[in-house]
Scaffold this active site. Sequence first.
Site, PDB file in Angstrom:
ATOM      1  CE1 TYR A 196     -31.962  18.819  -4.253  1.00  0.00           C
ATOM      2  CE2 TYR A 196     -30.571  19.825  -5.710  1.00  0.00           C
ATOM      3  CZ  TYR A 196     -31.564  19.191  -5.596  1.00  0.00           C
ATOM      4  OH  TYR A 196     -32.254  18.239  -6.456  1.00  0.00           O
ATOM      5  CG  PHE A 200     -23.571  -8.909  -5.602  1.00  0.00           C
ATOM      6  CD1 PHE A 200     -23.282  -9.659  -4.565  1.00  0.00           C
ATOM      7  CD2 PHE A 200     -24.321  -7.876  -5.618  1.00  0.00           C
ATOM      8  CE1 PHE A 200     -23.649  -9.523  -3.468  1.00  0.00           C
ATOM      9  CE2 PHE A 200     -25.043  -7.707  -4.210  1.00  0.00           C
ATOM     10  CZ  PHE A 200     -24.704  -8.540  -3.094  1.00  0.00           C
ATOM     11  CG  ASP A 201     -27.797 -11.299  -4.979  1.00  0.00           C
ATOM     12  OD1 ASP A 201     -27.265  -9.733  -4.735  1.00  0.00           O
ATOM     13  OD2 ASP A 201     -28.233 -11.662  -3.858  1.00  0.00           O
ATOM     14  CG  ASP A 252     -19.468  -4.871  -8.170  1.00  0.00           C
ATOM     15  OD1 ASP A 252     -19.478  -4.189  -7.228  1.00  0.00           O
ATOM     16  OD2 ASP A 252     -20.462  -5.831  -8.083  1.00  0.00           O
ATOM     17  CB  ALA A 301     -18.428  -3.970  -3.149  1.00  0.00           C
ATOM     18  CE  LYS A 343     -21.592  -5.137   0.339  1.00  0.00           C
ATOM     19  NZ  LYS A 343     -22.169  -4.854  -1.112  1.00  0.00           N
ATOM     20  CG  HIS A 388     -32.025 -15.057  -2.010  1.00  0.00           C
ATOM     21  ND1 HIS A 388     -32.222 -14.499  -3.249  1.00  0.00           N
ATOM     22  CD2 HIS A 388     -31.017 -14.456  -1.359  1.00  0.00           C
ATOM     23  CE1 HIS A 388     -31.701 -13.597  -3.302  1.00  0.00           C
ATOM     24  NE2 HIS A 388     -30.774 -13.429  -2.343  1.00  0.00           N
TER      25      HIS A 388
END
Length: 459
Positions: free
Chosen positions: A70, A122-123, A213, A215, A256, A448
Amino acid sequence: MKSFPPYRVQVVKEIPITTRPEREEALSQAGYNMFDLPANKVTIDLLTDSGTGAVSAAQEAGAATADRSYAGSDSWFRFRESLEEITAFPHLFPVHQGRAAERVLFTTALGPGKISLSNTHFDTTRANVELAGAEARDLPCAEAADLDSRDPFKGNIDLGALEQALSGPDGARVGQVLITITNNGLGGQPVSMANLRGVRELCDRFGVRFFLDAARFAENSWLVTQREEGYAGKTPLDVAREAFALADGFVASLKKDAISPMGAAIGVRDTELAKQCEAILIATEGFRTYGGMGAHDLERVAQGLREVLDPHYLRNRAEETAQFARLVNEAGVDIVQPAGVHGLYLNAGRLLPHMPASGFPGHALACELYLEGGIRCAELGSLYLGTFDDDNNLITPAPFELVRLAIPRRTYTSAHLEYVADVLASIAKNPERVPEYRVTYAPQLLRHFNLKLRQVPRG
Ligand SMILES: *Cc1c(COP(=O)(O)O)cnc(C)c1O
């Protein structure tokens, strides 16, 4: 000399082969929504490059011996060491995926009335900025609006617009500048180091935090070594380190460029901000040494981060995408230029000029790729970005009707991509045969993912 992948295939997974009637049935059953299509009816899945990369034997060896303690597990220390090596951030936290990293960071760094400025959010990033009560504004560079322009860094933020926003009447409300590398929302285009330095300078001048960001940090680094003056002799690791060194913090989905099925990270420099993030992390994600990730994925990330910066791997991945782009162009289909690394963005509006935006050309092309060849991909056009009235009619179309063919890492061979280009070529021979679609159901939130449509029979 032609490049080749620096690995060989050791374990494979069979892919489904279907008939056209089976695909017609499956897509109709799914309400013409790609997200409702069972994966066992998909032959080549180019819906996303997220969590879909092939893991290495070394990653699986780590996963098999992962330590599930843990607190303070060995796997956590390996995870942190790998991330430290690249980012050098003093405070690093694991989270289960990128959107959780966004939520944790933005609920501390932003708040009601604040503004987040970006090259493109990004969305899920936009959604988390808004859920934190703040406003998300995109300031992409002017070159990004020309799909055919071969400008090498169309992912850049418009530094002039950024300066104006920071010095203007709303400047005091800006809580962060967030730069997405590479710019997934706008064609997977890279951001230059000069642009990142410009952002740093403006953020220093106006006292605003600068986050990445990150990714696709490795693919951005590769494209910098290939396209930016002064970086030809640097390794992707050098470039990545330089990029992270410019920022005050980062969020990164590790599904990614860490080639992991699951995982993400937050890094910050400021100790106070780190304490606040840690409190939210422990309350909502998990303890600070696993943060919602399983130990096996901590290990896959630790190893994946080492593999992804290998110049042989990055060169080959970029060349395979570039070769795929050439085949698609030869098939008569235009893409957002220049080709990036993680996917191709097809210009469906240009391929289907007879079709009005209200027939959703991007979605129509995506459906045709599935019906014709069992290929799954996603629309980035009016269905995704347009506005609708209460009867689901399109009011404002998106500026472009695009389709993204995402390319999972190490997963498909060039033969698979040649097949996709063949299917596209056969569609491009008779584009007027592609039918239009109408929306029959569209929820307010995350439209979407949950849409239903019907096909308009060709008259
Ligand atoms: C995938 C992605 C995210 C969100 O990450 P998840 O792991 O899917 O939650 C955020 N920003 C960018 C640029 C991404 O590509």
